[in-house]
Design a protein around this motif. Structure first.
Motif, short mmCIF file in Angstrom:
data_model
loop_
_atom_site.label_atom_id
_atom_site.label_comp_id
_atom_site.label_asym_id
_atom_site.label_seq_id
_atom_site.Cartn_x
_atom_site.Cartn_y
_atom_site.Cartn_z
N GLN A 1 0.83 -1.21 0.00
CA GLN A 1 0.00 0.00 0.00
C GLN A 1 0.86 1.25 0.00
OE1 GLN A 1 -2.21 -0.81 3.55
NE2 GLN A 1 -3.87 -1.85 2.45
N THR B 1 1.93 1.85 -3.48
CA THR B 1 0.80 2.36 -4.27
C THR B 1 0.57 3.84 -3.98
OG1 THR B 1 -0.25 0.18 -4.22
CG2 THR B 1 -1.63 2.04 -4.85
N PHE C 1 -5.26 -0.63 -6.31
CA PHE C 1 -4.53 -1.12 -5.15
C PHE C 1 -4.32 -2.63 -5.20
CE2 PHE C 1 -5.39 3.01 -3.44
CZ PHE C 1 -4.46 3.22 -2.43
N ILE D 1 -7.01 1.23 0.68
CA ILE D 1 -6.16 0.86 1.82
C ILE D 1 -6.89 -0.13 2.73
CG2 ILE D 1 -5.03 1.73 3.90
CD1 ILE D 1 -4.51 4.34 2.36
#
Length: 270
Positions: free
Chosen positions: A34, A37, A130, A249
């Motif tokens: 994450q 990203t 994601f 997320i």
């Protein structure tokens, strides 16, 4: 054993505790994949902002601008159909414009739908960016939307070319490293679509003061100023993007290795 029964009050507390437990497990702690990203998203935002305003270099973004304009016009068209209208055609302009010819529909919905609809699409693509499997699913949905846009724009060569190149890019990414590059392409398109309305409204209403924008048409029909509506739609677009990031997320805590494994099992390529 006698059946267990709950009063409404007790059941409500049980549901509330279960909901809190689920939310507690879905925390917003930034993990390795994450963090990467989020870094890519930040780089995209900065890169697009720079390229958008530098002469000649801005042509690097031209194909993606045309793609986002296709989202914009698709949003006009689909909301017209959903509100009782009829779409006659969609066309894109090489000078980074587009138009949807339609009859009927509810103007209060169809006019802002271009910017807000493309921002909503951007939010969903950012969310899917994601995760590799989610990006695969998003690319399939995009393909369906492209077919609809192609149907409405079948007489416009630029619309056809933009859509065919976009489909080719998405399909090609499926066959590279089990579609890992696909999520970065989906993420880029999502960021571009989310923020396009902000930059485009700024160009039209603040810098160039174009009088034929969606915001100006909306202001003529329903009151207020085009600048006011443009600012409101821009704020909503940014909030959409933020919501997509937060949801991404929360929903995709997997590591990069786990995402690769999941992608190999979902419509496997090579």
């Amino acid at each position: 054993m006698a059946p267990i029964t709950y009063t409404r009050h007790e059941a409500g507390h049980i549901v509330a505790r279960a909901t809190v437990a689920v939310l507690a497990r879905r925390d917003l702690t930034i993990k390795g994949a994450q963090g990467v990203t989020l870094g890519v998203i930040a780089a995209y935002v900065v890169g697009i902002a720079i390229l958008w305003n530098i002469p000649y270099l801005r042509y690097v973004l031209w194909p993606f601008k045309m793609l986002v304009i296709a989202f914009h016009e698709f949003s006009h068209a689909i909301t017209a159909c959903c509100t009782g209208g009829r779409v006659e055609s969609i066309s894109l302009d090489p000078h980074e414009g587009g138009v949807t010819h339609m009859r009927g529909g509810i103007g209060a919905i169809t006019l802002p739908a271009g910017y807000l609809g493309s921002s909503l699409i951007g939010m969903l693509l950012t969310f899917c960016g994601f995760n590799i499997v989610a990006s695969k699913i998003a690319s399939i949905v995009l393909g369906v939307c492209f077919l609809l846009t192609l149907w409405w724009g079948k007489k416009d060569w630029l619309t056809i070319l933009t859509i065919l190149l976009s489909v080719g890019l998405l399909v090609g990414c499926w066959f590279i490293a089990h579609a890992e590059p696909l999520r970065y392409v989906v993420l880029f398109i999502g960021v571009m679509s989310s923020l396009y309305s902000v930059w485009d409204i700024c160009d039209d209403l603040v810098l160039r003061k174009v009088n034929s924008s969606d915001a100006s048409q909306f202001a003529k029909r329903y009151g207020g100023s085009s600048q006011c509506w443009g600012v409101i739609w821009s704020i909503i677009s940014v909030l959409f993007m933020a919501a997509g990031i937060v949801a991404g997320i929360a929903a995709f805590p997997e590591t990069s290795a786990q995402q690769q494994k999941d992608s190999e099992d979902f419509v496997p390529t090579f």
